[in-house]
Design an enzyme around this catalytic site. Structure first.
Site, PDB file in Angstrom:
ATOM      1  N   ASP A  95     100.114 -57.281  60.795  1.00  0.00           N
ATOM      2  CA  ASP A  95     101.360 -57.190  59.959  1.00  0.00           C
ATOM      3  C   ASP A  95     102.318 -56.801  61.051  1.00  0.00           C
ATOM      4  OD1 ASP A  95     101.329 -54.569  60.509  1.00  0.00           O
ATOM      5  OD2 ASP A  95     100.900 -53.870  58.331  1.00  0.00           O
ATOM      6  N   ASP A 274      95.037 -59.176  51.284  1.00  0.00           N
ATOM      7  CA  ASP A 274      94.594 -57.839  51.836  1.00  0.00           C
ATOM      8  C   ASP A 274      95.035 -56.671  51.178  1.00  0.00           C
ATOM      9  OD1 ASP A 274      96.909 -55.986  53.590  1.00  0.00           O
ATOM     10  OD2 ASP A 274      97.475 -57.907  52.857  1.00  0.00           O
TER      11      ASP A 274
END
Length: 379
Positions: A95, A274
């Site tokens: 990320d 996720d």
């Protein structure tokens, strides 16, 4: 080396659920997929072998903010990237640090250039810019890197949400430019995904989805959901984004969620998920199973010697009993945290594989309806 490829294999006739295959230089990912979160380069309480053998994970996440602070890009580069550092030889997604910027609101300042934030480790100040975040993710060595974005809180007023979305779009342009002007770091292709924002406003979400689609990158992510809004609102905006995003690109819904959230969002057209929930809840004695949710702390499991879950494909879940795991959790034994976390992740991976199977078989909608009811049951 080749850029990420996505092959759409099946689309459900009765919903928007899809089956596909993502190919990266570190291997193939079957979608829909759940990605375990390895914040600091490890999935909490699990070894790499457990992730492979018991969980059967195909891709894991690393966190740019945390890995930048510790061990730092210098160590990661010396190791040859995160794959070499932690021994995971399958795909990795990182990320951008945008969510940490959101969650550390008390310690950061957002401006056009980027975000100044204070380290949660030692209080030192750092600046994340779209350019530096691309460089950090290059150094980490992820197969899929995320654009730097601002994640607005829920609720956000319209003016703030619009300004935030426009800033995310300007940052995306800078991410793309810098990413295209820097080489892949370790001899394999890295792929950039942009992130849809726009809070809970239909016109903003539509505009952002179209902007992200027009960027024409190898995949698309949907951010800024599962941040406190009601479930039905999350589903509404997930569907809106999926309807605008390209059919032939994988769609990643960031940070979602419960097993039933995942099934509902698969039915809306999402391919990748996720969430820290399976490991975090496991460490706090909550197990997700094919028969419902278990609080393993509960006295009712004290003499229950049946397997944790013999309905899923995981040797560990089939082997250890509820009574034994309850004993370990009560005794605050570290092994208990490992077993609970491994089981929950194995359940999530089993669930998305079952979804894939039922999409192909053509009975996904009826199976999903039944499974959602079962999974919400407290045992």
């Amino acid at each position: 080396m080749a850029a990420l490829q996505f092959q759409l294999q099946y689309t459900d006739a009765h919903s928007k659920a899809r089956v596909g295959e993502i190919t990266t230089d570190h291997g193939v990912i079957q979608t829909p997929i759940f990605m375990p979160v390895g914040t600091v380069g490890s999935v909490k309480a699990l070894t790499i072998e457990q992730l492979k053998q018991e969980v059967k994970a195909e891709i894991i996440l690393g966190n740019t903010y945390h890995l930048y602070l510790r061990p730092g890009t210098e160590v990661l580069e010396a190791a040859g990237g995160l794959h070499k550092f932690n021994g995971w030889d399958r795909p990795i997604l990182t990320d951008s640090g945008g969510y940490q910027v959101f969650s550390l609101a008390g310690n950061r300042k957002i401006k056009e250039e980027g975000v100044v934030f204070q380290s949660h480790i030692d209080g030192s100040k750092h600046l994340f810019t779209p350019e530096s975040v691309m460089d950090i993710q290059r150094s980490i060595g992820a197969d899929i890197v995320m654009a730097f974005d601002e994640c607005p809180p829920y609720p956000s007023d319209y003016t703030y949400a619009k300004k935030s979305m426009e800033l995310t779009h300007r940052w995306l342009d800078r991410c793309i430019k810098h990413f295209e002007n820097t080489p892949d770091k370790y001899g394999y292709t890295q792929n950039l995904f942009p992130i849809v924002q726009g809070s809970t406003y239909k016109d903003l979400r539509t505009a952002s989805s179209q902007f992200i689609a027009n960027a024409n990158l190898t995949g698309c992510a949907i951010g800024g959901l599962s941040v406190g809004e009601p479930e039905e609102m999350m589903y509404e905006f997930t569907e809106l984004c999926c309807d605008e995003l390209p059919v032939q690109k994988p769609r990643y819904l960031m940070g979602v969620g419960t097993p039933w959230n995942i099934l509902e969002c698969i039915s809306l057209g999402v391919d990748m998920f996720d969430c820290v929930m399976p490991t975090r809840n496991g460490r706090n004695a909550m197990l997700f199973t094919s028969k419902g949710v278990i609080n393993i702390d509960n006295k009712r499991w004290e003499k229950d010697f049946s397997p944790l879950d013999d309905g899923i494909d995981c040797e560990l879940s089939n082997y250890y009993s509820k009574a034994y795991l309850r004993h370990l959790i009560k005794a605050k034994e570290i092994t208990g945290l490992t077993i609970a976390s491994t089981h929950n992740l194995a359940f999530y991976l089993w669930l998305v594989k079952q979804a894939r199977k039922h999409i192909i078989a053509g009975d996904f909608v009826s199976w999903k309806k039944e499974m959602v009811e079962v999974m919400k049951t407290r045992l």
